[in-house]
Design an enzyme around this catalytic site. Structure first.
Site, PDB file in Angstrom:
ATOM      1  CG  ASP A   1     -19.966  -1.190  43.462  1.00 24.13           C
ATOM      2  OD1 ASP A   1     -21.161  -1.393  42.347  1.00 24.13           O
ATOM      3  OD2 ASP A   1     -18.497  -1.721  43.890  1.00 24.13           O
TER       4      ASP A   1
ATOM      5  CD  GLU B   1     -24.405  -1.800  40.845  1.00 25.31           C
ATOM      6  OE1 GLU B   1     -23.148  -1.434  40.417  1.00 25.31           O
ATOM      7  OE2 GLU B   1     -24.269  -3.243  40.676  1.00 25.31           O
TER       8      GLU B   1
ATOM      9  CG  ASP C   1     -14.106  -2.733  45.006  1.00 30.36           C
ATOM     10  OD1 ASP C   1     -15.666  -3.647  44.983  1.00 30.36           O
ATOM     11  OD2 ASP C   1     -13.318  -3.081  44.341  1.00 30.36           O
TER      12      ASP C   1
END
Lengths: 167, 167
Positions: free
Chosen positions: B7, B67, B139
Site C-alpha cells: 500500500d 495499489e 496502511d
C-alpha cells in the site's frame, strides 16, 4: 571524473556519458532510451532500469546527474515522467553511483550563463564544449548538459575545499 | 501462492505477505516502511528499495500486488507517492517477482463487495479473512487487502483456464 547525465522524459529519455579531462570535457557516448511502445507500467519501468544498468556496466561512470522533474499540465505524462526518472535514479543507486539532481534553471545557467536560456542556446554551448559537429536530438544534448553542469559544480566544490585547505 | 501486498504512501508504506492455503488465507508477516525522516530524494527512494528487497529476501513471495497510485490535490505529496511506489515496484521486479497493479475500487470490490466501500469496512473484512484480532494501522490492512485481491483474481484466472482446458 566520468559522469552519466540523464534527461528524463515520459517517452524518450536522453543519456550521455561525459568525462572531464584536465579542464576540458570529452563526450564518451550518448543515446536515448525509448520506452513509448511498452504500455504495461511495471514492464516499462523495468525496461528503463535494465537499460540504465547496461549503460553503467558498459561505460562505468562514477556518478549520475539527472534533471529534476516537475509536474506539467498533462497529468498522465507527468505521472510517467516521475516514474521513469525514478527508475533511472534507482538503477544508478543500485550500481553504487552517487546521484545528483539539478533543476533546469541551474543547468541552463551553468551552460549558457542565464537561467532562462533557450534550449537551442544550451545545445549550442554543449556542442562547442564537447566539440560535436553533427546535429543532435535535444534529449541527447540535454543529457550532456546536466553531466557538464555536475562536473562544473563538483570541480567548483573541490576548488573551494583546496582553497580552504591551503590556509 | 505467497504474495507481497504493498500500500504505497508518500511517508508510510504498508506491506504484507499473505499466503493462500487451499481456499483460505494466512497472514505471514506485515509492517510499514517509514521514510518521512529522509529529506534527500535519492536516499529516500534507495531506502525504500532496500527495505522492500530485504522483505522479499526474508519472506520469499512469488508475486507482488500494489495499489495503483493517483494524483491528489497536494502536488508535492503526489510526486513523492509516485516515486515511492515506483521504488517498491522496481525492487520487486529486480528480485524476479511479477508485479500487478490494482485500482483502489477493484480492491474494495474484491474485499467488501462494493467499489465505494469505506476504509474500515475493508479492514473489517481483511481481519475476518486473516483471523486477526488486534488493532491494525490502515496502511498494514490496506497492504493485506491488495494481496488478497491479487490472490482472488489469480485463482479466478486459474479456474477459468482449468474450465477452458476441460472442454
Amino acid at each position: 571524473m566520468r559522469i552519466l547525465g540523464i534527461d528524463p522524459g515520459s517517452q524518450i529519455m536522453g543519456w550521455a556519458v561525459i568525462e572531464s579531462v584536465d579542464n576540458s570535457y570529452r563526450h564518451v557516448y550518448s543515446g536515448v532510451i525509448n520506452s513509448k511502445t511498452i504500455p504495461d507500467v511495471p514492464q516499462r519501468l523495468w525496461f528503463i532500469y535494465k537499460e540504465v544498468t547496461a549503460i553503467i556496466d558498459t561505460y562505468k561512470p562514477e556518478s549520475a546527474a539527472i534533471e529534476t522533474v516537475f509536474f506539467s499540465k498533462n497529468q498522465k505524462s507527468s505521472f510517467v515522467l516521475v516514474q521513469t526518472a525514478t527508475s533511472a535514479m534507482l538503477a544508478a543507486l543500485n550500481k553504487g553511483l552517487s546521484v545528483h539532481e539539478y533543476q533546469p534553471m541551474v543547468i541552463k545557467k551553468a551552460l549558457a550563463g542565464y537561467g532562462r536560456a533557450e534550449k537551442d542556446q544550451v545545445q549550442f554551448m554543449v556542442k562547442r564544449l564537447l566539440n560535436i559537429k553533427e546535429s543532435l536530438l535535444l534529449d541527447r544534448s540535454d543529457a550532456m548538459a546536466v553531466a557538464i553542469c555536475h562536473i562544473n559544480s563538483a570541480q567548483f566544490k573541490n576548488r573551494l575545499l583546496q582553497d580552504a585547505a591551503s590556509y
